[in-house]
Design an enzyme around this catalytic site. Structure first.
Site, mmCIF file in Angstrom:
data_model
loop_
_atom_site.group_PDB
_atom_site.id
_atom_site.type_symbol
_atom_site.label_atom_id
_atom_site.label_comp_id
_atom_site.label_asym_id
_atom_site.label_seq_id
_atom_site.Cartn_x
_atom_site.Cartn_y
_atom_site.Cartn_z
ATOM 1 N N GLY A 6 24.364 41.165 6.973
ATOM 2 C CA GLY A 6 23.298 41.705 6.184
ATOM 3 C C GLY A 6 23.878 42.896 5.568
ATOM 4 N N ALA B 75 14.080 51.831 0.759
ATOM 5 C CA ALA B 75 13.456 53.393 0.465
ATOM 6 C C ALA B 75 12.705 53.524 -0.825
ATOM 7 N N HIS C 15 29.806 52.123 -26.279
ATOM 8 C CA HIS C 15 31.130 51.614 -26.112
ATOM 9 C C HIS C 15 32.131 52.742 -25.766
ATOM 10 N N CYS D 285 15.601 57.051 6.065
ATOM 11 C CA CYS D 285 16.425 57.156 4.892
ATOM 12 C C CYS D 285 17.380 58.235 4.807
ATOM 13 N N VAL E 171 25.574 34.772 18.282
ATOM 14 C CA VAL E 171 26.007 35.777 19.320
ATOM 15 C C VAL E 171 25.025 35.489 20.399
ATOM 16 N N THR F 237 5.134 54.618 9.342
ATOM 17 C CA THR F 237 5.767 54.826 10.357
ATOM 18 C C THR F 237 7.302 54.240 10.319
ATOM 19 N N GLY F 238 7.521 53.343 9.259
ATOM 20 C CA GLY F 238 8.903 52.684 9.127
ATOM 21 C C GLY F 238 9.151 51.698 9.902
ATOM 22 N N GLU G 45 4.880 64.061 11.879
ATOM 23 C CA GLU G 45 6.581 63.396 11.930
ATOM 24 C C GLU G 45 6.882 63.693 13.291
HETATM 25 P P1 FAD Z 1 10.910 55.544 7.667
HETATM 26 O O1 FAD Z 1 11.951 56.060 6.548
HETATM 27 O O2 FAD Z 1 11.489 54.585 8.962
HETATM 28 O O3 FAD Z 1 10.327 56.602 8.067
HETATM 29 C C1 FAD Z 1 9.328 56.633 9.021
HETATM 30 C C2 FAD Z 1 9.124 57.998 9.714
HETATM 31 O O4 FAD Z 1 7.972 57.919 10.448
HETATM 32 C C3 FAD Z 1 10.113 58.314 10.675
HETATM 33 O O5 FAD Z 1 10.574 59.667 10.381
HETATM 34 C C4 FAD Z 1 9.774 58.211 12.205
HETATM 35 O O6 FAD Z 1 10.378 59.221 12.789
HETATM 36 C C5 FAD Z 1 8.180 58.624 11.850
HETATM 37 N N1 FAD Z 1 7.358 57.963 12.958
HETATM 38 C C6 FAD Z 1 7.587 56.552 13.420
HETATM 39 N N2 FAD Z 1 6.246 56.586 14.109
HETATM 40 C C7 FAD Z 1 5.634 57.962 14.225
HETATM 41 C C8 FAD Z 1 4.553 58.311 14.857
HETATM 42 N N3 FAD Z 1 3.608 57.522 15.693
HETATM 43 N N4 FAD Z 1 4.051 59.492 14.642
HETATM 44 C C9 FAD Z 1 4.781 60.451 13.844
HETATM 45 N N5 FAD Z 1 5.896 60.035 13.283
HETATM 46 C C10 FAD Z 1 6.139 58.742 13.296
HETATM 47 N N6 FAD Z 1 17.193 51.607 1.744
HETATM 48 C C11 FAD Z 1 17.441 51.823 0.612
HETATM 49 O O7 FAD Z 1 16.571 51.516 -0.364
HETATM 50 N N7 FAD Z 1 18.700 52.292 0.175
HETATM 51 C C12 FAD Z 1 19.745 52.108 0.970
HETATM 52 O O8 FAD Z 1 20.837 52.609 0.598
HETATM 53 C C13 FAD Z 1 19.335 52.002 2.238
HETATM 54 N N8 FAD Z 1 20.389 52.192 3.578
HETATM 55 C C14 FAD Z 1 19.764 52.146 4.630
HETATM 56 C C15 FAD Z 1 20.896 52.390 5.446
HETATM 57 C C16 FAD Z 1 20.707 52.275 6.911
HETATM 58 C C17 FAD Z 1 21.901 52.358 8.043
HETATM 59 C C18 FAD Z 1 19.384 51.969 7.278
HETATM 60 C C19 FAD Z 1 19.053 51.751 8.854
HETATM 61 C C20 FAD Z 1 18.343 51.668 6.363
HETATM 62 C C21 FAD Z 1 18.596 51.922 4.958
HETATM 63 N N9 FAD Z 1 17.889 51.611 4.186
HETATM 64 C C22 FAD Z 1 17.975 51.907 2.560
HETATM 65 C C23 FAD Z 1 16.514 51.411 4.226
HETATM 66 C C24 FAD Z 1 15.626 52.662 4.212
HETATM 67 O O9 FAD Z 1 15.949 53.556 5.249
HETATM 68 C C25 FAD Z 1 13.757 52.398 4.610
HETATM 69 O O10 FAD Z 1 13.549 51.301 3.820
HETATM 70 C C26 FAD Z 1 12.995 53.305 4.353
HETATM 71 O O11 FAD Z 1 13.431 54.458 5.134
HETATM 72 C C27 FAD Z 1 11.708 53.226 4.519
HETATM 73 O O12 FAD Z 1 10.915 54.205 4.395
HETATM 74 P P2 FAD Z 1 9.392 54.401 5.391
HETATM 75 O O13 FAD Z 1 8.857 55.684 4.820
HETATM 76 O O14 FAD Z 1 8.595 53.156 5.283
HETATM 77 O O15 FAD Z 1 10.035 54.486 6.805
HETATM 78 P P1 NAD Z 2 19.471 42.180 7.156
HETATM 79 O O1 NAD Z 2 18.222 41.416 7.360
HETATM 80 O O2 NAD Z 2 19.667 42.513 5.942
HETATM 81 O O3 NAD Z 2 20.766 41.115 7.923
HETATM 82 C C1 NAD Z 2 20.670 40.751 9.124
HETATM 83 C C2 NAD Z 2 21.664 39.693 9.179
HETATM 84 O O4 NAD Z 2 21.867 39.269 10.725
HETATM 85 C C3 NAD Z 2 21.481 38.400 8.624
HETATM 86 O O5 NAD Z 2 22.368 37.889 7.849
HETATM 87 C C4 NAD Z 2 20.899 37.372 9.592
HETATM 88 O O6 NAD Z 2 21.310 35.986 9.347
HETATM 89 C C5 NAD Z 2 21.898 37.978 10.761
HETATM 90 N N1 NAD Z 2 21.612 37.556 12.177
HETATM 91 C C6 NAD Z 2 20.330 37.501 12.698
HETATM 92 N N2 NAD Z 2 20.523 37.034 14.179
HETATM 93 C C7 NAD Z 2 21.871 36.783 14.341
HETATM 94 C C8 NAD Z 2 22.566 36.350 15.455
HETATM 95 N N3 NAD Z 2 21.973 36.152 16.765
HETATM 96 N N4 NAD Z 2 23.773 36.381 15.420
HETATM 97 C C9 NAD Z 2 24.365 36.634 14.216
HETATM 98 N N5 NAD Z 2 23.953 37.193 12.968
HETATM 99 C C10 NAD Z 2 22.555 37.272 13.158
HETATM 100 O O7 NAD Z 2 19.179 43.415 8.072
HETATM 101 P P2 NAD Z 2 20.214 44.824 8.325
HETATM 102 O O8 NAD Z 2 21.417 44.577 7.771
HETATM 103 O O9 NAD Z 2 20.048 45.012 9.910
HETATM 104 O O10 NAD Z 2 19.308 45.704 7.624
HETATM 105 C C11 NAD Z 2 17.989 45.949 7.804
HETATM 106 C C12 NAD Z 2 17.151 46.448 6.686
HETATM 107 O O11 NAD Z 2 17.687 47.705 6.162
HETATM 108 C C13 NAD Z 2 17.264 45.530 5.429
HETATM 109 O O12 NAD Z 2 16.217 44.868 5.290
HETATM 110 C C14 NAD Z 2 17.498 46.123 4.439
HETATM 111 O O13 NAD Z 2 16.756 45.855 3.254
HETATM 112 C C15 NAD Z 2 17.546 47.564 4.712
HETATM 113 N N6 NAD Z 2 18.965 48.429 4.241
HETATM 114 C C16 NAD Z 2 19.031 48.342 2.982
HETATM 115 C C17 NAD Z 2 20.264 48.916 2.283
HETATM 116 C C18 NAD Z 2 20.360 49.112 1.016
HETATM 117 O O14 NAD Z 2 19.584 48.966 0.349
HETATM 118 N N7 NAD Z 2 21.618 49.275 0.492
HETATM 119 C C19 NAD Z 2 21.224 49.501 3.253
HETATM 120 C C20 NAD Z 2 20.986 49.188 4.745
HETATM 121 C C21 NAD Z 2 19.874 48.871 5.177
#
Ligand code: FAD
Ligand code: NAD
Length: 460
Positions: free
Chosen positions: A181, A315, A439, A42, A236, A142-143, A33
């Site tokens: 989104g 996640a 209930h 996450c 935008v 790597t997410g 990592e």
């Molecule tokens: P990641 O969590 O992105 O982890 C990948 C890791 O790999 C990172 O720590 C990164 O530093 C590391 N890495 C990358 N490249 C390298 C490399 N070459 N060498 C070493 N390490 C590396 N999902 C939900 O289900 N519920 C939610 O409420 C939710 N809320 C979110 C809110 C926000 C603001 C965001 C941005 C995302 C949210 N998500 C949510 C989405 C969720 O975070 C991701 O789907 C999830 O973290 C994906 O897990 P992952 O293990 O694939 O990748």
């Molecule tokens: P998203 O794909 O959910 O939404 C992106 C939005 O941006 C869409 O509605 C799209 O139509 C709009 N868009 C794209 N281009 C645009 C433009 N040029 N002008 C205006 N609008 C535009 O993506 P996100 O909200 O960035 O979230 C990313 C990922 O993170 C999602 O896939 C989601 O699964 C994950 N996430 C999950 C949670 C959760 O599970 N509660 C919370 C946060 C993020």
């Protein structure tokens, strides 16, 4: 050269879960990592800090606007933003440290640095020094990272992504969110509740694309009432900082001058610098690592899971894949049922969904019946004073098998678990309708919506 059965690259929910499960299965596992803290997007800058802020800001909104209806007089309610942010950071630190503890407990070796694949069985870790690791199998986890938008000049301060929006040093007067989104709505709600004017610019004519339209339409109405301003059909074209203010331009509209911009137009797979080209690992048409049903890339011994492959960027989806790949690497059978992966938007009320949407069923010409039950008719929702929203159950018209459940309402994110289990077990709407639900609970709305599939809801 250190040798391991499995080297996992990335310690997010996909990677750390795969590492722990593989170690539990008796394999010698390492996890690479690049960040100091484990837990990935996450735990560090995603699910956990956003939920901490959603919880704090909602408590503030409740105390300010809704306690009085319960007969609780509070006087003036103040926000101490630095304390709120510190609480969030403390939760993140506790959980990321927890993963370190789990790695130690399960004897997963942790390497800090950037992982690079140099061959089908070798990974170089570029950290304070460079180490080469030998691996029988490699798992890419790597997410993802925030997607850029042409013309939007992200400066990591006034114009930022979700990471910046989790730590604004003060409540912005006017925040423009680009993208309606999940991220745009959740973080838009946080700052709106704390007092910001929030304008959400969305390219499409609707919010939450991909979500059941009826539920998304109701969500838009409720969030508009809470003060979010939606400008749909807004493309935008640019956002930049001019004299300390942000100026956002959209096609066919006056530019908007605001204090901060949150860019939330989706996320892209993290594949740069991983050495995939040299290793010959193929990507799909959208730049994600291409895998088969068993998470195998085209190169034997190299696997990929989580946000870096196709499927919802969630996640728990990454975690399911982490468990599955670890079991596959141990020679066991495993698969992930993508039809039973729930999705939750943590607005208030929450929006939760699993299985097929009504739009998808129509498009696929699958005959279905639907049952709807409003929270307004539920005793517990009335006691909570959270009566907005509804549960919708979609079942096959001939077999009655549950195909999708969509909820907007209080604690929808917790309630959806029952629906996910029902879909996983192939339950019928009648199975849910015949199961006793305590209930008075919100979960009774699911039972009633299941009864409504057959036109037999009792309380509505
Ligand atoms: P990641 O969590 O992105 O982890 C990948 C890791 O790999 C990172 O720590 C990164 O530093 C590391 N890495 C990358 N490249 C390298 C490399 N070459 N060498 C070493 N390490 C590396 N999902 C939900 O289900 N519920 C939610 O409420 C939710 N809320 C979110 C809110 C926000 C603001 C965001 C941005 C995302 C949210 N998500 C949510 C989405 C969720 O975070 C991701 O789907 C999830 O973290 C994906 O897990 P992952 O293990 O694939 O990748
Ligand atoms: P998203 O794909 O959910 O939404 C992106 C939005 O941006 C869409 O509605 C799209 O139509 C709009 N868009 C794209 N281009 C645009 C433009 N040029 N002008 C205006 N609008 C535009 O993506 P996100 O909200 O960035 O979230 C990313 C990922 O993170 C999602 O896939 C989601 O699964 C994950 N996430 C999950 C949670 C959760 O599970 N509660 C919370 C946060 C993020």
């Amino acid at each position: 050269m250190p040798q391991h059965d499995v080297v996992v690259i990335g310690a997010g929910p996909g990677g750390y879960v795969a590492a722990i499960r593989a170690a539990q299965n008796g394999l010698n596992v390492a996890c690479v990592e690049v960040e100091g803290a484990l837990g990935g997007t996450c735990l560090r800058v995603g699910c956990i800090p956003s939920k901490a802020l959603l919880e704090s800001s909602e408590l503030y909104r409740m105390a300010r606007d809704h306690f009085a209806q319960h007969g609780i007089e509070t006087g003036g309610v103040q926000v101490d933003l630095s304390k709120m942010l510190a609480r969030k950071d403390q939760i993140v630190t506790g959980l990321t440290k927890g993963i370190e503890g789990l790695f130690k407990k399960n004897k997963v070796t942790r390497y800090k640095g950037l992982g690079k694949i140099t061959g089908p069985n070798t990974v170089v870790v570029e950290g304070t020094e460079s180490i080469e690791l030998q691996a029988k199998s490699i798992v890419i986890a790597t997410g993802s990272k925030s997607a850029p938008l042409r013309g939007v000049e992200v400066d990591g301060d006034l114009i930022g992504t979700s990471t910046e929006a989790l730590s604004f040093p003060a409540v912005p007067g006017h925040l423009v969110v680009i993208g309606a989104g999940v991220i745009g709505l959740e973080l838009g709600c946080v700052w709106a509740r704390l007092g910001a004017k929030v304008t959400v610019l969305e390219y499409l004519p609707r919010i939450l694309p991909g979500m059941d339209t009826e539920i998304a339409t109701e969500a838009q109405k409720i969030l508009t009432k809470q003060g979010l301003e939606f400008r749909l059909g807004s493309r935008v074209t640019s956002a930049k900082v001019v004299d300390g203010k942000c100026v956002v331009e959209c096609d066919g509209a006056e530019p908007i001058t605001c204090d901060r911009v949150l860019l939330a137009v989706g996320r892209l797979p993290n594949v740069d610098g991983l050495g995939l080209d040299a290793a010959g690992v193929k990507l799909d048409e959208r730049g994600r690592v291409a895998v088969d049903d068993h998470f195998r890339t085209n190169i034997p011994g190299i696997y990929a899971i989580g946000d870096v492959i196709a499927g919802p960027m969630l996640a728990h989806k990454a975690e399911e894949e982490g468990v599955a790949v670890a079991d596959i690497l141990t020679g066991r059978y495993a698969h992930v049922n993508y039809d039973a992966i729930p999705g939750v938007v943590y607005t208030e009320p929450e929006i939760a969904t699993v299985g097929k949407s009504e739009d998808q069923l129509k498009q696929a010409e699958i005959p279905y019946r639907k049952g709807i039950f409003p929270f307004m008719a539920n005793g517990r929702a009335k006691a909570l004073a959270h009566t907005e929203g509804r549960v919708k159950v979609l079942a096959h018209a001939e077999t009655d098998r549950v195909l999708g459940v969509h909820i907007i309402g209080p604690r929808a994110g917790d309630m959806i678990a029952e629906a996910a289990v029902a879909i996983e077990f192939g339950a019928s709407a009648e199975d849910i309708a015949r199961s006793s639900h305590a209930h008075p609970t919100l979960a009774e709305c699911i039972k009633e919506a299941a009864l409504a599939v057959d036109g037999r809801a009792i309380h509505f």
